[in-house]
Design a protein around this motif. Structure first.
Motif, mmCIF file in Angstrom:
data_model
loop_
_atom_site.group_PDB
_atom_site.id
_atom_site.type_symbol
_atom_site.label_atom_id
_atom_site.label_comp_id
_atom_site.label_asym_id
_atom_site.label_seq_id
_atom_site.Cartn_x
_atom_site.Cartn_y
_atom_site.Cartn_z
ATOM 1 N N ARG A 1 0.834 -1.214 0.000
ATOM 2 C CA ARG A 1 0.000 0.000 0.000
ATOM 3 C C ARG A 1 0.861 1.253 0.000
ATOM 4 N N ALA A 2 1.956 1.237 0.744
ATOM 5 C CA ALA A 2 2.852 2.398 0.779
ATOM 6 C C ALA A 2 3.485 2.633 -0.597
ATOM 7 N N VAL A 3 3.914 1.562 -1.263
ATOM 8 C CA VAL A 3 4.510 1.687 -2.596
ATOM 9 C C VAL A 3 3.463 2.204 -3.591
ATOM 10 N N ALA A 4 2.221 1.712 -3.472
ATOM 11 C CA ALA A 4 1.149 2.181 -4.357
ATOM 12 C C ALA A 4 0.878 3.669 -4.125
ATOM 13 N N GLU A 5 0.906 4.095 -2.868
ATOM 14 C CA GLU A 5 0.694 5.504 -2.539
ATOM 15 C C GLU A 5 1.810 6.368 -3.135
ATOM 16 N N VAL A 6 3.041 5.899 -3.068
ATOM 17 C CA VAL A 6 4.162 6.622 -3.668
ATOM 18 C C VAL A 6 3.930 6.753 -5.179
ATOM 19 N N GLY A 7 3.497 5.680 -5.827
ATOM 20 C CA GLY A 7 3.214 5.734 -7.261
ATOM 21 C C GLY A 7 2.123 6.741 -7.591
ATOM 22 N N ARG A 8 1.059 6.746 -6.774
ATOM 23 C CA ARG A 8 -0.020 7.718 -6.990
ATOM 24 C C ARG A 8 0.499 9.146 -6.813
ATOM 25 N N ASN A 9 1.307 9.360 -5.781
ATOM 26 C CA ASN A 9 1.848 10.701 -5.538
ATOM 27 C C ASN A 9 2.739 11.161 -6.692
ATOM 28 N N ILE A 10 3.512 10.260 -7.248
ATOM 29 C CA ILE A 10 4.359 10.605 -8.401
ATOM 30 C C ILE A 10 3.486 11.028 -9.573
ATOM 31 N N ARG A 11 2.416 10.263 -9.832
ATOM 32 C CA ARG A 11 1.532 10.611 -10.954
ATOM 33 C C ARG A 11 0.838 11.953 -10.731
ATOM 34 N N VAL A 12 0.383 12.217 -9.505
ATOM 35 C CA VAL A 12 -0.279 13.495 -9.211
ATOM 36 C C VAL A 12 0.696 14.651 -9.399
ATOM 37 N N GLU A 13 1.907 14.496 -8.883
ATOM 38 C CA GLU A 13 2.908 15.555 -9.042
ATOM 39 C C GLU A 13 3.264 15.768 -10.512
ATOM 40 N N GLN A 14 3.289 14.696 -11.299
ATOM 41 C CA GLN A 14 3.564 14.824 -12.727
ATOM 42 C C GLN A 14 2.467 15.641 -13.401
ATOM 43 N N LYS A 15 1.198 15.371 -13.048
ATOM 44 C CA LYS A 15 0.092 16.137 -13.635
ATOM 45 C C LYS A 15 0.189 17.611 -13.256
ATOM 46 N N ILE A 16 0.498 17.867 -11.992
ATOM 47 C CA ILE A 16 0.625 19.258 -11.542
ATOM 48 C C ILE A 16 1.773 19.941 -12.274
ATOM 49 N N SER A 17 2.884 19.245 -12.410
ATOM 50 C CA SER A 17 4.044 19.793 -13.114
ATOM 51 C C SER A 17 3.718 20.084 -14.572
ATOM 52 N N ASN A 18 3.003 19.173 -15.219
ATOM 53 C CA ASN A 18 2.616 19.388 -16.618
ATOM 54 C C ASN A 18 1.728 20.621 -16.765
ATOM 55 N N LYS A 19 0.813 20.816 -15.818
ATOM 56 C CA LYS A 19 -0.073 21.980 -15.888
ATOM 57 C C LYS A 19 0.710 23.262 -15.679
ATOM 58 N N ARG A 20 1.667 23.230 -14.752
ATOM 59 C CA ARG A 20 2.499 24.417 -14.535
ATOM 60 C C ARG A 20 3.304 24.738 -15.792
ATOM 61 N N LEU A 21 3.837 23.713 -16.423
ATOM 62 C CA LEU A 21 4.606 23.921 -17.645
ATOM 63 C C LEU A 21 3.723 24.495 -18.750
ATOM 64 N N ARG A 22 2.496 23.962 -18.877
ATOM 65 C CA ARG A 22 1.569 24.508 -19.880
ATOM 66 C C ARG A 22 1.265 25.971 -19.583
#
Length: 187
Positions: free
Chosen positions: A56-77
């Motif tokens: 569950r902890a590893v899955a949470e880390v994966g989810r957090n990485i994906r969320v941060e990637q989306k936020i980063s992409n929006k900032r870049l846009r």
């Protein structure tokens, strides 16, 4: 071949091949217990529980990485949109050389009070809605995971389930669980 992205590096480093059995095999885990206790079913149960928590902890880390990637992409846009509006290059085209601090400072230096058109306001609102929607989805996923963990804990409370505790303790436990449930529903 293109350079790996930050998301690829983080995902491969933090989530790939991180099963508990890869890190600490059961035989090594059991060796931490006294010899007469190593064969008890509770040791296997504890190891299985730790595997679940780790997964569950590893899955949470994966989810957090994906969320941060989306936020980063929006900032870049948003930075690129500001670049197009200003008519200058505030953001390098190479993501590896993107310096948000420098670009953000240049944007702040160039900012001045101006009136925005309805289309600009609409675009910014749409971006904000998408960002909030992504964050809400991430929170809902985390809440669902927490509810699953809580359901598992409650399920393991066999004493409560089979009435092996005093009435006062049972009533306190039920009240506490109801409060916890109401709190979890409010998330």
């Amino acid at each position: 071949m293109a350079a790996p992205t930050e998301t690829t590096i983080l995902t491969s480093f933090l989530t790939s091949g991180n099963a508990l059995s890869d890190i600490v095999p059961f035989s090594k885990f059991a060796a931490y217990f006294p010899k007469d206790k190593r064969d008890l079913p509770a040791v296997r149960t504890l190891y299985a529980d730790l595997q679940g928590q780790h997964a569950r902890a590893v899955a949470e880390v994966g989810r957090n990485i994906r969320v941060e990637q989306k936020i980063s992409n929006k900032r870049l846009r948003n930075l690129r949109a500001a670049e197009a509006e200003a008519g200058t290059a505030l953001v390098d085209s190479d993501p590896a050389s993107l310096q948000l601090g420098r670009a953000g400072q240049e944007l702040a230096d160039r900012s001045r009070p101006r009136h925005m058109g309805i289309s600009e306001v609409n675009e910014q609102l749409q971006t904000a809605v998408e960002t909030l929607s992504d964050e809400l989805n991430a929170l809902e996923d985390a809440a669902a995971d927490d509810m699953a963990v809580l359901a598992d804990i409650v399920d393991r409370l066999s004493d409560l389930r089979y009435g092996r505790i005093s009435a006062q303790a049972r009533d306190g436990a039920i009240t506490g669980l109801q409060d916890l449930y109401k709190t979890a529903e409010g998330l």
